[in-house]
Motif scaffolding. Sequence first.
Motif, PDB file in Angstrom:
ATOM      1  N   ASP A  96       0.757  -1.311   0.049  1.00 28.51           N
ATOM      2  CA  ASP A  96      -0.063  -0.061   0.023  1.00 28.51           C
ATOM      3  C   ASP A  96       0.935   0.953  -0.049  1.00 28.51           C
ATOM      4  O   ASP A  96       0.201   2.283  -0.388  1.00 28.51           O
ATOM      5  N   GLN A 103       0.431   8.253  -5.988  1.00 34.99           N
ATOM      6  CA  GLN A 103      -0.827   8.936  -5.628  1.00 34.99           C
ATOM      7  C   GLN A 103      -0.434  10.351  -5.303  1.00 34.99           C
ATOM      8  O   GLN A 103      -0.875  11.316  -5.142  1.00 34.99           O
ATOM      9  N   GLN A 250      -7.557   6.958  10.804  1.00 36.34           N
ATOM     10  CA  GLN A 250      -7.538   5.854  10.287  1.00 36.34           C
ATOM     11  C   GLN A 250      -6.342   4.950  10.646  1.00 36.34           C
ATOM     12  O   GLN A 250      -6.366   3.645  10.786  1.00 36.34           O
ATOM     13  N   LYS A 285      -6.796  -6.339   6.737  1.00 33.78           N
ATOM     14  CA  LYS A 285      -7.715  -6.554   5.863  1.00 33.78           C
ATOM     15  C   LYS A 285      -9.021  -7.364   6.120  1.00 33.78           C
ATOM     16  O   LYS A 285      -9.960  -7.290   5.513  1.00 33.78           O
ATOM     17  N   ASP A 290     -13.922  -2.165   3.964  1.00 31.21           N
ATOM     18  CA  ASP A 290     -13.944  -2.128   2.630  1.00 31.21           C
ATOM     19  C   ASP A 290     -12.595  -2.824   2.183  1.00 31.21           C
ATOM     20  O   ASP A 290     -11.614  -2.156   2.096  1.00 31.21           O
ATOM     21  N   SER A 292     -11.284  -4.139  -0.407  1.00 35.23           N
ATOM     22  CA  SER A 292     -10.922  -3.573  -1.472  1.00 35.23           C
ATOM     23  C   SER A 292      -9.975  -2.580  -1.671  1.00 35.23           C
ATOM     24  O   SER A 292      -9.227  -2.572  -2.712  1.00 35.23           O
ATOM     25  N   ARG A 293      -9.845  -1.782  -0.519  1.00 38.56           N
ATOM     26  CA  ARG A 293      -8.946  -0.601  -0.422  1.00 38.56           C
ATOM     27  C   ARG A 293      -7.569  -0.930  -0.685  1.00 38.56           C
ATOM     28  O   ARG A 293      -6.557  -0.251  -0.710  1.00 38.56           O
ATOM     29  N   ARG A 296      -4.267  -0.501  -2.655  1.00 34.45           N
ATOM     30  CA  ARG A 296      -4.635   0.664  -3.734  1.00 34.45           C
ATOM     31  C   ARG A 296      -4.088   1.942  -2.899  1.00 34.45           C
ATOM     32  O   ARG A 296      -4.377   3.042  -3.304  1.00 34.45           O
ATOM     33  N   ALA A 298      -4.200   2.238   1.088  1.00 37.25           N
ATOM     34  CA  ALA A 298      -5.029   2.156   2.251  1.00 37.25           C
ATOM     35  C   ALA A 298      -3.876   2.352   3.423  1.00 37.25           C
ATOM     36  O   ALA A 298      -2.705   1.979   3.457  1.00 37.25           O
TER      37      ALA A 298
END
Length: 511
Positions: A96, A103, A250, A285, A290, A292-293, A296, A298
């Motif tokens: 991640d 990004q 988070q 996880k 979610d 699926s994050r 990508r 997280a």
Amino acid sequence: MDLISGLALGIETAITAEALLFCFLGVTIGMFIGVLPGIGPLAAVAMILPITYHLEPMAALIMLAGIFYGAQYGGSTASILLNLPGTSTTAVTAIDGYPMAKQGRAGVALFITTLTSFFGGCFAIVLLMSFAPALGAMALKFSSAEYFSIMLLGLIAAATMSLGNPLKGVASVVAGLMLAMVGMDTTSGQLRYTFGILELQDGLNLVAMAMGLFGVAEILKNAGTPERDASQLQKVRMRDLVPTRKDLSQCWKPAIRGAGIGSFIGTLPGAGPTLAAFLSYALEKRVARDPSRFGRGAIEGISAPEAANNASTQAAFIPTLALGIPGDAAMAVLLGAMMIHGIQPRPEFFTEHADLFWGLVVSFWVGNLMLLVLNIPLIGIWVRILTIPKRILFPAVTFFICVGVYSVNNSPFDVLMVIVFGIVGYLMNAFQYPTAPLLMGFILGPMIEQHFRRALLFSRGDLTTFIDRPISAAFLAAAAILFVAMLLPSLKARFGKSAAAKKSQESASAE
């Protein structure tokens, strides 16, 4: 000694100019080694080990320990910026961390990893202060039978909990035990497996073995990989490091869970920070709303593993100092370093060497504070270091490895051993045999043999002494359960294949 008195003694011992200097050198070297992909903290500890022969035991251990846990901080830098884990423990961080860098959030990822690494390390230090002396006091009641049983448990745990095929882990442990038998038998004085080579009379050199298995082997493994593209590196500015309130909200719960998992895994012999990082990532996880994050970018995917691997690194000192059983391969080298300096980790360690134990504890606090302060400002330097070509870096590291191992005994034979074990380590990696259990078997082998003989001597050769004593029997039972649990998957797979083949034969004959 109570906690306050112990900390006061540790401050008096560790807050000196010499101790602070070597702590600073250790954590800085550790960060540097952690940043460089393909070398790792164990090779760094092995390279620096000969230098520490000329230091006081306190300064030597503070420096070596600083390299060990400092590498965990630096390892995340290459993982996030280049998707190249600096150490095996930070491979999970890249899952991640690298997407966050793509990004444009590399700075935030680096800051979060530093913050959670500090939290995980501090969490485990508190446990070390609280439980290591208590465990040592309990272990004072151990006889040779208990020591043999718990070391056997540690070796089986090292084999079964290492990533990969457990049977290959067992084979590595057995190979390590066999190598530990080379040299003069301390009881009878007989030479064993020396084949007439005079240099083997004192046994194999621990430093040469560690440098070969984890230094030269890693260089050989990474030498054939493509050169990293320096153009992919992002410029990380100070203002890019500031996380948002959402980022902080988070990451704190995953950091707590990761620190708990890492501390528990760290106390298990042979488990190590890599397993802790993978388990903490899997847990996050699983509990995520979610999943699926993950993968990508997280934030939980970097905070939990980083807290876990740093907590595991610090918690590994608990079984090492209290019982003399290393938590992983790097701790095994540190255990060897303590023995070289005349310090035998055992239950009496906390009373006989109280200044050393509490000095180490305080140095851990100081070292983690140094890492927290240094890691962020030095990110720009670490980014530039990542641009060093392998054709320059690897030959330089190999040169320092050879110089370091030669300086131990001024023996060309030790340099030859480094090359031999480097090739052995490379072949083991190629065929997916873990090298860490081999080193643990080599270091624990003489102690296991000693306690086994002593227990049989006291019992007049009666093997039931190992199951007559409740604590020893409990350790042996745990070792047996681990061994059976390791064999079950392979047995199920084998029986499943045979059953499927039998059904297909029956159906073919029926037709």
